[in-house]
Scaffold this motif. Sequence first.
Motif, short mmCIF file in Angstrom:
data_model
loop_
_atom_site.label_atom_id
_atom_site.label_comp_id
_atom_site.label_asym_id
_atom_site.label_seq_id
_atom_site.Cartn_x
_atom_site.Cartn_y
_atom_site.Cartn_z
N THR A 193 -1.03 10.92 -3.28
CA THR A 193 0.06 9.94 -3.45
C THR A 193 1.26 10.39 -2.65
O THR A 193 1.69 11.54 -2.75
N THR A 194 1.80 9.46 -1.88
CA THR A 194 3.03 9.71 -1.13
C THR A 194 4.09 8.73 -1.64
O THR A 194 3.81 7.86 -2.46
N VAL A 195 5.29 8.85 -1.09
CA VAL A 195 6.35 7.92 -1.49
C VAL A 195 5.95 6.47 -1.21
O VAL A 195 6.37 5.56 -1.94
N ALA A 196 5.12 6.27 -0.21
CA ALA A 196 4.69 4.91 0.10
C ALA A 196 3.92 4.29 -1.07
O ALA A 196 3.79 3.06 -1.13
N GLY A 197 3.44 5.12 -1.98
CA GLY A 197 2.67 4.59 -3.10
C GLY A 197 3.48 4.44 -4.38
O GLY A 197 2.93 4.06 -5.41
N LEU A 198 4.77 4.71 -4.34
CA LEU A 198 5.55 4.66 -5.58
C LEU A 198 5.95 3.24 -5.98
O LEU A 198 5.91 2.88 -7.15
N ALA A 199 6.37 2.46 -5.02
CA ALA A 199 6.81 1.09 -5.36
C ALA A 199 5.61 0.25 -5.75
O ALA A 199 4.47 0.50 -5.33
N ASP A 200 5.88 -0.76 -6.56
CA ASP A 200 4.85 -1.72 -6.96
C ASP A 200 5.13 -3.01 -6.19
O ASP A 200 5.90 -3.86 -6.63
N GLY A 201 4.54 -3.11 -5.02
CA GLY A 201 4.86 -4.24 -4.15
C GLY A 201 6.32 -4.18 -3.74
O GLY A 201 6.79 -3.16 -3.23
N ALA A 202 7.05 -5.25 -4.01
CA ALA A 202 8.47 -5.29 -3.65
C ALA A 202 9.35 -4.66 -4.73
O ALA A 202 10.57 -4.57 -4.57
N THR A 203 8.74 -4.25 -5.83
CA THR A 203 9.51 -3.66 -6.93
C THR A 203 9.54 -2.15 -6.79
O THR A 203 8.50 -1.50 -6.82
N LEU A 204 10.74 -1.62 -6.65
CA LEU A 204 10.88 -0.18 -6.49
C LEU A 204 10.51 0.55 -7.77
O LEU A 204 10.66 0.02 -8.88
N HIS A 205 10.06 1.76 -7.60
CA HIS A 205 9.84 2.66 -8.74
C HIS A 205 11.21 2.96 -9.38
O HIS A 205 12.23 3.01 -8.66
N PRO A 206 11.28 3.15 -10.69
CA PRO A 206 12.57 3.45 -11.33
C PRO A 206 13.29 4.64 -10.69
O PRO A 206 14.54 4.65 -10.64
N LEU A 207 12.55 5.62 -10.21
CA LEU A 207 13.22 6.74 -9.54
C LEU A 207 13.87 6.27 -8.24
O LEU A 207 14.98 6.72 -7.89
#
Length: 163
Positions: free
Chosen positions: A75-89
């Motif tokens: 997992t990289t940062v590219a995998g943190l967001a859920d589509g257009a929704t950013l990860h809470p971090l």
Amino acid sequence: MAKKPVQFRLNGDEKAAFVDDGQNLLDVLRRGVGDLTPKYGCGQGTCGTCTVLIDGEPRLSCLTLAETVDGHAVTTVAGLADGATLHPLQDAFMCHFAAQCGYCTPGMLIAAKALLDRNPRPTREDVVEAISGNICRCTGYEAIINAILDAANAASGSSYARG
Ligand code: FES
Ligand code: FES
């Protein structure tokens, strides 16, 4: 030099690459499969900006032999967001202006995610320890620490379950 086939799951997608003996994972991610989000900083394990998760554990991809991720999940940062929704971090980093040049940010976010995944209610000291292997030349760390604590606090009542 003989190349070895390697298959792994990158942010949920199956990837295949041929790797050289001794080639590091960071190189394969950036040049082999085109994920430019993990950064090359020192190449010697001292800056943390290349940090990725391997099967959920934070690892320095510049020191990880690419062949060892065969059959594993990266997992990289590219995998943190859920589509257009950013990860809470990611939201918290933006709200706290926790990135300036942003070069350390991929590694910081991955280190922070690893922390919150194993300890959703960290103390300030826990956060400091979790990012102690990640060097930032810009922010002075306070904004980053506050962002991670804020994401943890927000999640304790809501949604830190993604990614
Ligand atoms: S590039 Fe891997 S620790 Fe610096
Ligand atoms: S924001 Fe520039 S190195 Fe951290």
